[in-house]
Scaffold this active site. Structure first.
Site, PDB file in Angstrom:
ATOM      1  N   ASP A   1      -7.916  -5.628  -0.088  1.00  0.00           N
ATOM      2  CA  ASP A   1      -8.432  -6.242  -1.108  1.00  0.00           C
ATOM      3  C   ASP A   1      -8.093  -7.553  -0.901  1.00  0.00           C
ATOM      4  O   ASP A   1      -8.457  -8.752  -1.686  1.00  0.00           O
ATOM      5  CB  ASP A   1      -7.688  -5.588  -2.477  1.00  0.00           C
TER       6      ASP A   1
ATOM      7  N   HIS B   1       0.857  -1.095  -0.119  1.00  0.00           N
ATOM      8  CA  HIS B   1       0.048  -0.162  -0.012  1.00  0.00           C
ATOM      9  C   HIS B   1       0.845   1.125   0.086  1.00  0.00           C
ATOM     10  O   HIS B   1       1.972   1.313   0.662  1.00  0.00           O
ATOM     11  CB  HIS B   1      -0.823   0.133   1.141  1.00  0.00           C
TER      12      HIS B   1
HETATM   13  N1  CMC Z   1       4.181  -7.583  -4.805  1.00  0.00           N
HETATM   14  C1  CMC Z   1       5.587  -7.565  -5.102  1.00  0.00           C
HETATM   15  N2  CMC Z   1       6.357  -6.561  -4.922  1.00  0.00           N
HETATM   16  C2  CMC Z   1       5.674  -5.163  -4.601  1.00  0.00           C
HETATM   17  C3  CMC Z   1       4.314  -5.255  -4.472  1.00  0.00           C
HETATM   18  C4  CMC Z   1       3.449  -6.389  -4.760  1.00  0.00           C
HETATM   19  N3  CMC Z   1       2.417  -6.687  -4.410  1.00  0.00           N
HETATM   20  N4  CMC Z   1       4.054  -3.879  -4.165  1.00  0.00           N
HETATM   21  C5  CMC Z   1       4.979  -3.226  -4.087  1.00  0.00           C
HETATM   22  N5  CMC Z   1       5.919  -4.190  -4.272  1.00  0.00           N
HETATM   23  C6  CMC Z   1       7.612  -3.598  -4.428  1.00  0.00           C
HETATM   24  C7  CMC Z   1       7.921  -2.717  -5.716  1.00  0.00           C
HETATM   25  O1  CMC Z   1       8.177  -3.549  -6.606  1.00  0.00           O
HETATM   26  C8  CMC Z   1       8.933  -1.754  -5.014  1.00  0.00           C
HETATM   27  O2  CMC Z   1      10.319  -2.505  -4.939  1.00  0.00           O
HETATM   28  P1  CMC Z   1      11.585  -2.005  -5.218  1.00  0.00           P
HETATM   29  O3  CMC Z   1      11.683  -0.812  -4.299  1.00  0.00           O
HETATM   30  O4  CMC Z   1      12.532  -2.928  -5.178  1.00  0.00           O
HETATM   31  O5  CMC Z   1      11.645  -1.537  -6.708  1.00  0.00           O
HETATM   32  C9  CMC Z   1       8.451  -1.735  -3.624  1.00  0.00           C
HETATM   33  O6  CMC Z   1       7.731  -2.724  -3.286  1.00  0.00           O
HETATM   34  C10 CMC Z   1       7.774  -0.494  -3.546  1.00  0.00           C
HETATM   35  O7  CMC Z   1       6.358  -0.600  -4.329  1.00  0.00           O
HETATM   36  P2  CMC Z   1       5.910   0.638  -5.170  1.00  0.00           P
HETATM   37  O8  CMC Z   1       5.454   0.210  -6.700  1.00  0.00           O
HETATM   38  O9  CMC Z   1       6.856   1.781  -5.273  1.00  0.00           O
HETATM   39  O10 CMC Z   1       4.858   1.134  -4.364  1.00  0.00           O
HETATM   40  P3  CMC Z   1       3.665   2.108  -4.606  1.00  0.00           P
HETATM   41  O11 CMC Z   1       3.096   2.880  -3.167  1.00  0.00           O
HETATM   42  O12 CMC Z   1       3.838   3.072  -5.870  1.00  0.00           O
HETATM   43  O13 CMC Z   1       2.477   1.157  -4.950  1.00  0.00           O
HETATM   44  C11 CMC Z   1       0.603  -0.382  -4.776  1.00  0.00           C
HETATM   45  C12 CMC Z   1       1.214   0.789  -3.983  1.00  0.00           C
HETATM   46  C13 CMC Z   1      -0.383  -0.517  -3.845  1.00  0.00           C
HETATM   47  C14 CMC Z   1       0.166   0.024  -6.155  1.00  0.00           C
HETATM   48  C15 CMC Z   1       1.396  -1.749  -4.916  1.00  0.00           C
HETATM   49  O14 CMC Z   1       1.971  -2.103  -3.658  1.00  0.00           O
HETATM   50  C16 CMC Z   1       0.719  -2.843  -5.711  1.00  0.00           C
HETATM   51  O15 CMC Z   1       1.041  -2.864  -6.767  1.00  0.00           O
HETATM   52  N6  CMC Z   1       0.140  -3.768  -4.965  1.00  0.00           N
HETATM   53  C17 CMC Z   1      -0.512  -4.807  -5.606  1.00  0.00           C
HETATM   54  C18 CMC Z   1      -2.047  -4.150  -6.167  1.00  0.00           C
HETATM   55  C19 CMC Z   1      -2.969  -4.075  -4.737  1.00  0.00           C
HETATM   56  O16 CMC Z   1      -3.127  -5.018  -3.972  1.00  0.00           O
HETATM   57  N7  CMC Z   1      -3.668  -3.029  -4.937  1.00  0.00           N
HETATM   58  C20 CMC Z   1      -4.623  -2.656  -3.937  1.00  0.00           C
HETATM   59  C21 CMC Z   1      -4.215  -1.582  -3.141  1.00  0.00           C
HETATM   60  S1  CMC Z   1      -5.326  -1.194  -1.634  1.00  0.00           S
HETATM   61  C22 CMC Z   1      -6.823  -0.967  -2.243  1.00  0.00           C
HETATM   62  C23 CMC Z   1      -7.071   0.154  -3.170  1.00  0.00           C
HETATM   63  O17 CMC Z   1      -6.312   0.900  -3.366  1.00  0.00           O
HETATM   64  O18 CMC Z   1      -7.736   0.123  -3.952  1.00  0.00           O
END
Ligand code: CMC
Length: 393
Positions: free
Chosen positions: A327, A270
């Protein structure tokens, strides 16, 4: 670039002031208008929570009754809107239907265009809150080839939704009160989450003084994305895939860690919560309750538990503070309730609607509001000489 700051994805920018929701990602605290999510999920109804978010206070008994009455009065769709459903294929994604139908409400209630008129604004808010439920239920019926079931105004908000979705004219349908309670809780947990992608979208579109229906329609589309509300569908699809693949959780954990793969553990991570998502904790309990009550044994729940346990004992996830989010378990509950996978994000939309409305209302009522118009860092070519087509070869 002078006073312009560069903040891609607005990760460190407060784009607005807001009095709706307090979120502390480090401590895992979420409060609507000062009330903890735990207390609201335990003791409030979704209708009360909606009132709280939109108007700032919990309703008195009298305010609650008149709000509920108003919701009942507006529960029907214009009969002409029913025909729109005929045009969609049976395979249509219901989120596309939902956003199109909500946008279409602007054509039936053009007075909504007068966003600055408080009387029209209030009427539009109640209309939308009530009608989105009917729009969603009719979408469900359309996709199942079943006849539409009209709202029954003696039922509570959540009971009415289940009734419109699952009742058939051929047999009596008894709404299960335990499911009503769980649905109520799920919708409350999803009701607001400050400046998430869809809420920011609603505020941005609304900042152009766009009417509520059109602004919310944009929010629904933002929510559809797999990184946002679409994650609840993606989680169950991922669990199904792992199950079909023999249940080897470790393989998928490794894949999620592999930077050469685009696979992410859906329902994990998140932008703001870096400790745990307080909603996920409540939802996990609710999942156990629903499975117990319905006597369901779903192998996907076991896979989810194993996935969570394995991820949380892996430094890749703990170093990056990636925990299950709201989720991760919500889809399993919807699935147990008999709601199809591609309909999960529609359920999320129903929950998020009062939050979107509260933010749209907050921005339109702010005397210092201005249209949202961020700046950019230009990375394109320098000035070039135009060559007419005839000379370009
Ligand atoms: N699986 C594997 N690696 C992950 C994941 C994941 N689900 N989420 C983040 N990472 C890693 C990412 O690769 C990055 O690694 P590094 O620092 O080595 O490059 C690090 O963690 C930080 O990730 P980010 O993409 O910069 O984080 P963000 O704040 O931009 O994204 C997120 C947040 C929720 C989009 C992301 O965690 C994600 O894609 N999660 C899976 C989709 C998901 O479950 N979304 C629902 C969110 S909650 C409800 C809602 O918003 O509707």
């Amino acid at each position: 670039t002078g006073l312009v700051t560069y903040d891609p994805a607005l990760a460190n920018t407060a784009a607005t002031a807001s009095a709706v929701t307090y979120l502390d990602g480090e401590q895992g605290i979420l409060r609507y208008r000062g009330y903890s999510i735990e207390d609201l999920a335990e003791g409030a109804s979704f209708v009360e929570t909606s009132y709280l978010l939109i108007y700032g206070e919990l309703p008195t008994k009298e305010q609650h009754d008149s709000f509920s009455r108003a919701l009942s009065e507006h529960s029907l769709l214009h009969e002409d809107m029913k025909r729109f459903y005929d045009g969609y294929p049976m395979t249509a994604h219901p989120m596309a239907i939902l956003s199109a139908m909500v946008n279409s409400l602007s054509t039936f209630y053009p007075e909504a265009q007068d966003s600055l008129n408080p009387v029209e604004r209030e009427r539009t808010i109640v209309r939308l809150l009530s009608k989105l439920r009917t729009i969603a239920a009719f979408a469900y019926k359309k996709l199942h080839g079943e006849p539409f079931v009209y709202p029954q105004n003696n039922l509570s908000y959540c009971a009415n939704l289940l009734h419109m979705m699952f009742a058939l004219p051929t047999e009596p349908y008894e709404v299960d009160e335990d499911l009503v309670q769980v649905l109520n809780q799920l919708l409350i947990l999803h009701a607001d989450h400050e400046q998430n992608c869809s809420t920011h979208t609603v505020r941005t579109v609304g900042s152009a003084q766009t009417n509520l229906f059109a602004s919310i329609s944009a929010g629904i589309n933002a929510l559809w994305g797999v990184l946002h509300g679409g994650a609840n569908q993606a989680v169950v699809e991922m669990l199904e895939e792992i199950h079909a693949d023999g249940g080897d959780v470790r393989k998928y954990i490794e894949l999620a860690k592999d930077k050469n793969s685009s696979f992410r553990l859906m329902g994990f991570g998140h932008r703001v919560y870096k400790n745990y998502d307080p909603r996920a904790r409540i939802i996990k309990d609710a999942a156990y309750r629903v499975f117990d009550k319905l006597g369901i044994h779903d192998p996907l729940l076991e896979i989810a538990l194993k996935l969570e346990e394995t991820a949380l004992s892996d430094s890749y996830f703990t170093d990056r503070k990636l925990y299950p989010n709201v989720d991760f378990y919500s889809g399993l509950i919807y699935r147990a309730m008999g709601i199809p996978t591609n309909f999960f994000t529609v359920m999320f939309s129903l929950g998020r609607l009062p939050g979107w409305i509260a933010h749209w209302k907050e921005q339109i009522e702010d005397p210092s509001r201005r249209i949202t118009r961020p700046r950019q860092l230009y990375t394109g070519p320098e000035a070039r000489t135009f060559v007419p087509l005839s000379e370009r070869g």
